[in-house]
Design a protein around this motif. Sequence first.
Motif, short mmCIF file in Angstrom:
data_model
loop_
_atom_site.label_atom_id
_atom_site.label_comp_id
_atom_site.label_asym_id
_atom_site.label_seq_id
_atom_site.Cartn_x
_atom_site.Cartn_y
_atom_site.Cartn_z
N SER A 61 6.05 8.73 -4.05
CA SER A 61 6.83 9.64 -4.90
C SER A 61 8.20 9.06 -5.21
O SER A 61 8.67 9.11 -6.34
CB SER A 61 6.97 11.00 -4.21
OG SER A 61 5.70 11.59 -3.98
N GLN A 65 -1.96 11.96 13.54
CA GLN A 65 -1.45 10.64 13.20
C GLN A 65 -1.77 10.30 11.75
O GLN A 65 -0.91 9.81 11.00
CB GLN A 65 -2.05 9.58 14.13
CG GLN A 65 -1.52 8.17 13.86
CD GLN A 65 -2.26 7.12 14.66
OE1 GLN A 65 -3.42 7.30 15.01
NE2 GLN A 65 -1.61 6.01 14.92
N GLN A 66 -3.00 10.57 11.32
CA GLN A 66 -3.38 10.29 9.94
C GLN A 66 -2.62 11.17 8.96
O GLN A 66 -2.24 10.72 7.86
CB GLN A 66 -4.89 10.49 9.77
CG GLN A 66 -5.75 9.51 10.54
CD GLN A 66 -5.49 8.08 10.11
OE1 GLN A 66 -5.37 7.77 8.92
NE2 GLN A 66 -5.40 7.19 11.09
N PHE A 67 -2.36 12.42 9.33
CA PHE A 67 -1.63 13.33 8.45
C PHE A 67 -0.21 12.84 8.22
O PHE A 67 0.28 12.79 7.08
CB PHE A 67 -1.61 14.73 9.05
CG PHE A 67 -0.69 15.68 8.34
CD1 PHE A 67 -1.03 16.22 7.10
CD2 PHE A 67 0.54 16.03 8.90
CE1 PHE A 67 -0.17 17.08 6.44
CE2 PHE A 67 1.40 16.89 8.25
CZ PHE A 67 1.04 17.42 7.01
N ALA A 69 0.91 9.80 8.66
CA ALA A 69 0.87 8.54 7.92
C ALA A 69 0.65 8.80 6.43
O ALA A 69 1.28 8.18 5.57
CB ALA A 69 -0.24 7.65 8.47
N TRP A 70 -0.25 9.74 6.11
CA TRP A 70 -0.48 10.10 4.71
C TRP A 70 0.76 10.70 4.07
O TRP A 70 1.11 10.36 2.94
CB TRP A 70 -1.65 11.09 4.63
CG TRP A 70 -1.81 11.72 3.28
CD1 TRP A 70 -2.42 11.17 2.18
CD2 TRP A 70 -1.35 13.02 2.88
NE1 TRP A 70 -2.36 12.05 1.13
CE2 TRP A 70 -1.72 13.19 1.51
CE3 TRP A 70 -0.68 14.04 3.55
CZ2 TRP A 70 -1.42 14.36 0.82
CZ3 TRP A 70 -0.38 15.20 2.85
CH2 TRP A 70 -0.74 15.36 1.51
N ARG A 71 1.44 11.57 4.79
CA ARG A 71 2.65 12.18 4.25
C ARG A 71 3.75 11.14 4.02
O ARG A 71 4.47 11.19 3.02
CB ARG A 71 3.16 13.27 5.19
CG ARG A 71 4.24 14.15 4.57
CD ARG A 71 4.61 15.30 5.46
NE ARG A 71 5.31 14.86 6.66
CZ ARG A 71 5.91 15.69 7.52
NH1 ARG A 71 5.86 16.99 7.31
NH2 ARG A 71 6.52 15.22 8.58
N SER A 72 3.85 10.17 4.95
CA SER A 72 4.85 9.11 4.78
C SER A 72 4.53 8.26 3.56
O SER A 72 5.43 7.91 2.78
CB SER A 72 4.90 8.24 6.04
OG SER A 72 5.81 7.19 5.88
N ARG A 73 3.24 7.92 3.37
CA ARG A 73 2.85 7.14 2.20
C ARG A 73 3.11 7.92 0.91
O ARG A 73 3.54 7.36 -0.10
CB ARG A 73 1.38 6.75 2.29
CG ARG A 73 1.07 5.70 3.34
CD ARG A 73 -0.31 5.12 3.15
NE ARG A 73 -1.34 6.15 3.22
CZ ARG A 73 -1.98 6.49 4.33
NH1 ARG A 73 -1.67 5.88 5.47
NH2 ARG A 73 -2.91 7.42 4.32
N ARG A 74 2.83 9.23 0.95
CA ARG A 74 3.03 10.05 -0.24
C ARG A 74 4.50 10.11 -0.62
O ARG A 74 4.86 10.03 -1.81
CB ARG A 74 2.50 11.46 0.03
CG ARG A 74 2.53 12.36 -1.20
CD ARG A 74 1.91 13.71 -0.88
NE ARG A 74 1.97 14.59 -2.04
CZ ARG A 74 1.51 15.84 -2.05
NH1 ARG A 74 0.95 16.33 -0.95
NH2 ARG A 74 1.61 16.57 -3.13
N LYS A 75 5.39 10.26 0.37
CA LYS A 75 6.82 10.28 0.09
C LYS A 75 7.27 8.95 -0.48
O LYS A 75 8.09 8.89 -1.40
CB LYS A 75 7.61 10.59 1.36
CG LYS A 75 7.50 12.05 1.82
CD LYS A 75 8.34 12.28 3.05
CE LYS A 75 8.29 13.74 3.50
NZ LYS A 75 9.10 13.98 4.73
N SER A 76 6.74 7.85 0.07
CA SER A 76 7.11 6.53 -0.42
C SER A 76 6.67 6.33 -1.86
O SER A 76 7.42 5.83 -2.69
CB SER A 76 6.49 5.45 0.48
OG SER A 76 6.79 4.17 0.00
#
Length: 312
Positions: free
Chosen positions: A295, A282-284, A286-293
């Motif tokens: 970027s 779940q944290q991974f 969420a982190w990937r979604s935040r990183r894409k946002s």
Amino acid sequence: MAKRRRYANPMALLGLSPMIATAVGVFVICIIYSIVLSFTNSRLLPSFDFIGWQQYERLWTTQRWLVSVRNIWLFGVLSIGFNMIFGYLLAVFMDQRIKAEDTFRTIFLYPFAMSLVVTGLVWQWIMDPNLGLQAAMNNFGFENFRFSPLTNETTAIYGVIVAGVWNGVGVTMAILLAGLRGVDEEVWKAARVDGIPPWKTYLFIVLPMMRGAFVTAFVLQCVGVVRVFDLIIAMTQGGPGIATQMPAVFVIQHITGRSNVGLGMAAAAMMLLPIMILVGLQQFFAWRSRRKSVSATTVAEALPQGQGVAAK
């Protein structure tokens, strides 16, 4: 500026310090202590006679534990699956702005508010052939009617699953309903303009937009499945035989009744593993979604103003 605001209020950290101390002292330290004991030969009382991986080797050759693992998988897959399906259907039903919505929401959430012990006892009574549904139908003249799943080793686990779904579907409905109410109204208007039927809108357009709500409900259900104990004790005590044995029941029985703390802690450590994997995933994501946002925002800001608007 963001970092300055983050550390500008030390009183907030001071106010959170009791909760932080409790989380570290109770949860983190106790988890580490339990894992340490799983590598020892602790019996009635904890000891530090380390024996390596022997408790884990013994655990995975114990028939009671193997049955528990099989049951938790069956219980988890079926109960979570039905909870998610029925929870979403109820959320869609509630999203129609029906009359007495608050009353229906209370009714659907009531089982989750009840103690699992009470839930188990109620369903044990319903499935009791001498007191429950079978006895009632026989009294009405249907003498050949049979409904006693808890008395059969093959069907007992399915009786427990029914009680688990009844207990958890309401909270799943509430989470998914919140997700439905968070969908932009423009999406519904666009679907109506395009002539898309409501059921297709809910299934193919809105459903993929509710990933956050579904993940939250899924993780909550998974945690509840891993630690299921009260329901089993109230309904079957793990029986008939060991047909409804669960890992949490295995842990408690070996720590308290069988005086085998080391083996019980090894089982508890194995129960912790899937929860850690779920939380990590779940944290991974969420982190990937935040990183894409971040970027996408950075690229848009780097472009000239006209191109940035066009990119959006």
